[in-house]
Write a protein that holds these residues in place. Structure first.
Motif, PDB file in Angstrom:
ATOM      1  N   SER A  14      50.487  22.469  84.100  1.00 13.38           N
ATOM      2  CA  SER A  14      51.303  21.618  83.225  1.00 13.38           C
ATOM      3  C   SER A  14      50.789  20.045  83.449  1.00 13.38           C
ATOM      4  O   SER A  14      50.609  19.839  84.686  1.00 13.38           O
ATOM      5  CB  SER A  14      52.732  21.736  83.482  1.00 13.38           C
ATOM      6  N   GLY A  15      50.796  19.385  82.531  1.00 16.53           N
ATOM      7  CA  GLY A  15      50.341  17.846  82.557  1.00 16.53           C
ATOM      8  C   GLY A  15      48.904  17.542  82.562  1.00 16.53           C
ATOM      9  O   GLY A  15      48.769  16.305  82.458  1.00 16.53           O
ATOM     10  N   THR A  16      48.151  18.731  82.335  1.00 15.52           N
ATOM     11  CA  THR A  16      46.729  18.276  82.346  1.00 15.52           C
ATOM     12  C   THR A  16      46.185  18.205  81.000  1.00 15.52           C
ATOM     13  O   THR A  16      45.055  18.136  80.608  1.00 15.52           O
ATOM     14  CB  THR A  16      45.931  19.439  83.067  1.00 15.52           C
ATOM     15  N   GLU A  17      47.088  18.254  79.954  1.00 17.23           N
ATOM     16  CA  GLU A  17      46.795  18.380  78.306  1.00 17.23           C
ATOM     17  C   GLU A  17      46.153  16.942  78.007  1.00 17.23           C
ATOM     18  O   GLU A  17      46.710  16.080  78.470  1.00 17.23           O
ATOM     19  CB  GLU A  17      47.982  18.852  77.568  1.00 17.23           C
ATOM     20  N   ARG A  18      44.879  17.003  77.299  1.00 18.97           N
ATOM     21  CA  ARG A  18      44.454  16.028  76.737  1.00 18.97           C
ATOM     22  C   ARG A  18      44.394  16.211  75.434  1.00 18.97           C
ATOM     23  O   ARG A  18      43.715  17.376  74.855  1.00 18.97           O
ATOM     24  CB  ARG A  18      43.198  15.626  77.411  1.00 18.97           C
ATOM     25  N   VAL A  19      44.653  15.334  74.390  1.00 19.26           N
ATOM     26  CA  VAL A  19      44.725  15.665  72.880  1.00 19.26           C
ATOM     27  C   VAL A  19      43.808  14.592  71.952  1.00 19.26           C
ATOM     28  O   VAL A  19      44.264  13.268  72.337  1.00 19.26           O
ATOM     29  CB  VAL A  19      46.182  15.888  72.420  1.00 19.26           C
ATOM     30  N   TYR A  20      42.987  14.918  71.114  1.00 18.16           N
ATOM     31  CA  TYR A  20      42.506  13.922  70.456  1.00 18.16           C
ATOM     32  C   TYR A  20      42.335  14.350  68.930  1.00 18.16           C
ATOM     33  O   TYR A  20      42.228  15.488  68.571  1.00 18.16           O
ATOM     34  CB  TYR A  20      40.681  14.085  70.863  1.00 18.16           C
TER      35      TYR A  20
END
Length: 216
Positions: A165-171
């Motif tokens: 949790s918390g490691t998401e990166r969205v582009y």
């Protein structure tokens, strides 16, 4: 009606990457792990779908021991023109509430055996026709973590690879990638790992059109 659909690297190798504005005929799926697995992607998305049994044969869901294995019926959920397959516990419910995201099982095939097999395994009565409205690249780290869903005791248990949790990166994307990357973050065997996914907003009608079948 817009629905988040996740495409992993394996399925992106099997199927043609979707383009913005494109109309697609897809086979989609959901399972009981989806709300937890994809919770960070679209936390507000949920859908209640009517359920009918698929013509596919019963499945056996493995548990801690063979005598405790559970039979499940491949089933089809439908909300408006959106359809997806999932394995329902018996008796098959009249409705199901789903969240997290759906996943792509079968799409526009590249020329390979795996793509043809995925369509052969998918129920042709469960095809969804929709339009691609948004593309995002999602990168998430995962690690081997204790899994309470597997057999365990007070001082022992099993671990499985789970998202951190918390490691998401969205582009945001204007064009789809042709491949998706994954790579190890540490030297530890089965250690921290980062994997990319394609997240699609699929728009479907709120009311179904005529019955759609797809033959591959």
């Amino acid at each position: 009606m817009r629905t988040p659909v996740v495409i992993d690297g394996l399925h992106l190798r099997w199927f043609v990457p979707p383009k913005l504005g494109e109309t697609v005929h897809w086979g989609l799926a959901w399972n009981s792990a989806s709300p937890r697995r994809w919770a960070a992607l679209e936390p507000k998305w949920s859908q209640t779908a009517d359920v009918r049994a698929s013509s596919k044969l019963l499945m056996r869901r493995l548990t801690a021991g063979p005598k405790a294995d559970v039979l499940a019926q491949p089933s089809i959920g439908r909300a408006g023109a959106l359809q997806f397959m999932f394995n329902a516990d018996l008796p098959v419910p009249a409705q199901i509430a789903v969240s997290g995201a759906l996943t792509l099982v079968a799409g526009t095939p590249r020329k390979n055996v795996a793509a043809r097999q995925m369509w052969a395994d998918f129920d042709s009565d469960a095809i969804t026709v929709g339009v691609i409205r948004r593309l995002r690249l999602v990168s998430i780290a995962s690690d081997m973590l204790p899994n309470a869903r597997l057999p365990h005791g007070s001082n022992w248990g099993w671990a499985s690879r789970q998202f951190v949790s918390g490691t998401e990166r969205v582009y945001e994307l204007a064009h789809p990638p042709d491949t998706l990357a994954s790579y190890q973050l540490t030297d530890r065997v089965n250690g921290l790992h980062r994997e990319s996914f394609l997240l699609v907003d699929l728009e479907t009608a709120r009311r179904p059109d005529r019955k759609t079948r797809c033959t591959r």
